[in-house]
Design a protein around this motif. Structure first.
Motif, short mmCIF file in Angstrom:
data_model
loop_
_atom_site.label_atom_id
_atom_site.label_comp_id
_atom_site.label_asym_id
_atom_site.label_seq_id
_atom_site.Cartn_x
_atom_site.Cartn_y
_atom_site.Cartn_z
N ALA A 146 0.82 -1.22 0.00
CA ALA A 146 0.00 0.00 0.00
C ALA A 146 0.85 1.26 0.00
O ALA A 146 0.58 2.21 -0.75
N ASP A 147 1.88 1.32 0.83
CA ASP A 147 2.72 2.52 0.91
C ASP A 147 3.48 2.75 -0.40
O ASP A 147 3.67 3.90 -0.82
N ARG A 148 3.92 1.68 -1.03
CA ARG A 148 4.64 1.81 -2.30
C ARG A 148 3.70 2.36 -3.37
O ARG A 148 4.09 3.21 -4.19
N LEU A 149 2.48 1.86 -3.39
CA LEU A 149 1.50 2.33 -4.37
C LEU A 149 1.13 3.79 -4.10
O LEU A 149 0.93 4.57 -5.05
N LEU A 150 1.03 4.16 -2.85
CA LEU A 150 0.70 5.54 -2.50
C LEU A 150 1.79 6.49 -3.01
O LEU A 150 1.48 7.55 -3.58
N CYS A 203 -4.73 7.86 0.80
CA CYS A 203 -4.54 6.51 1.36
C CYS A 203 -5.82 5.70 1.22
O CYS A 203 -5.78 4.50 0.92
N GLU A 204 -6.95 6.35 1.43
CA GLU A 204 -8.24 5.66 1.33
C GLU A 204 -8.46 5.12 -0.08
O GLU A 204 -8.94 3.99 -0.24
N ALA A 205 -8.10 5.90 -1.09
CA ALA A 205 -8.27 5.44 -2.46
C ALA A 205 -7.40 4.23 -2.76
O ALA A 205 -7.83 3.29 -3.45
N ILE A 206 -6.18 4.23 -2.24
CA ILE A 206 -5.30 3.08 -2.44
C ILE A 206 -5.88 1.83 -1.78
O ILE A 206 -5.92 0.75 -2.38
N GLU A 207 -6.36 1.99 -0.56
CA GLU A 207 -6.84 0.84 0.21
C GLU A 207 -8.19 0.31 -0.27
O GLU A 207 -8.44 -0.91 -0.23
N THR A 208 -9.07 1.20 -0.72
CA THR A 208 -10.43 0.78 -1.06
C THR A 208 -10.66 0.59 -2.55
O THR A 208 -11.62 -0.09 -2.94
N ARG A 209 -9.81 1.17 -3.39
CA ARG A 209 -10.04 1.08 -4.83
C ARG A 209 -8.87 0.44 -5.58
O ARG A 209 -9.06 -0.46 -6.38
N THR A 210 -7.66 0.94 -5.32
CA THR A 210 -6.50 0.43 -6.07
C THR A 210 -6.15 -0.99 -5.68
O THR A 210 -6.07 -1.87 -6.54
N LEU A 211 -5.91 -1.24 -4.39
CA LEU A 211 -5.49 -2.58 -3.96
C LEU A 211 -6.49 -3.67 -4.30
O LEU A 211 -6.09 -4.73 -4.79
N PRO A 212 -7.79 -3.47 -4.07
CA PRO A 212 -8.73 -4.53 -4.46
C PRO A 212 -8.64 -4.90 -5.93
O PRO A 212 -8.77 -6.08 -6.28
#
Length: 211
Positions: free
Chosen positions: A20-24, A44-53
């Motif tokens: 997550a941190d790398r993607l952020l 951070c919310e976008a990474i966790e709820t949209r990008t990572l899934p």
């Protein structure tokens, strides 16, 4: 972590929540995101709820992912990611190729190297029949990567942009390569690792505007 593919200089591996941190950091570099969302910041919310899934999603036709974290083989340094995903969940026939690499990876041939390796794997191991890719028409460096990876220009088109960014008025371009063409031209070739590349390929990867 599972390695999906290795080249002379790259390892493509499965993403995990620990990325997550790398993607952020990747998505908050304005230059990396220039042709994706105009360089707007990502939360951070976008990474966790949209990008990572999306990056962790397994495609039923393969039983594996469609996005792969890219790292240098020697150092293990995170470089970004490659997309090689079926456009239909249950059919591997047509896949979309894309990538997003950090600035440290630019100009070193990584985009072309990873793209060629994925194309080869798709046609030889994954029952892929056609590879497609698109980017903004003004993103000329990524257009060159597509061409050097074996794809040919198909068309110009106007994308459905929810918010215009610089250059979007010139539209987008689509490239493709099918199995027959690849077998005729590249079956015996050795991928080059010294070609120019850019940071992003395929405008369909924007978290804020695309699936």
């Amino acid at each position: 972590m599972t390695n999906f593919l290795e080249t002379d200089r790259l390892i493509l591996r499965a993403f995990t929540a620990l990325d997550a941190d790398r993607l952020l950091a990747l998505d908050n570099d304005p230059e990396v995101m220039r042709f994706i969302n105009g360089g707007c910041p990502t939360s951070c919310e976008a990474i966790e709820t949209r990008t990572l899934p999306r990056l962790l999603h397994d495609y039923p036709c393969w039983g594996t992912r469609g996005y792969w974290a890219a790292q240098e083989k020697i150092t293990g340094t995170f470089l970004g990611w490659f997309e090689f995903r079926p456009l239909e969940e249950h059919s591997p026939a047509v896949v979309e190729l894309g990538y997003r690499l950090n600035q440290a990876a630019w100009g070193r041939g990584y985009a072309t190297e990873g793209s060629r390796a994925l194309i080869r794997k798709g046609f030889t191991d994954l029952e892929v029949e056609r590879v497609t890719a698109n980017t903004m028409a003004v993103n000329t460096r990524s257009c060159r990567v597509m061409e050097k990876s074996g794809l040919s220009f198909v068309r110009n088109f106007t994308g459905d942009w929810p918010q215009a960014i610089e250059g979007s008025e010139h539209g987008e371009v689509e490239y493709e390569l099918n199995r027959t063409e690849w077998e005729q031209r590249y079956m015996s070739s050795t991928p080059s690792t010294t070609l120019d590349d850019s940071s992003t390929l395929s405008t369909t990867l924007d978290d804020s505007s695309r699936p």
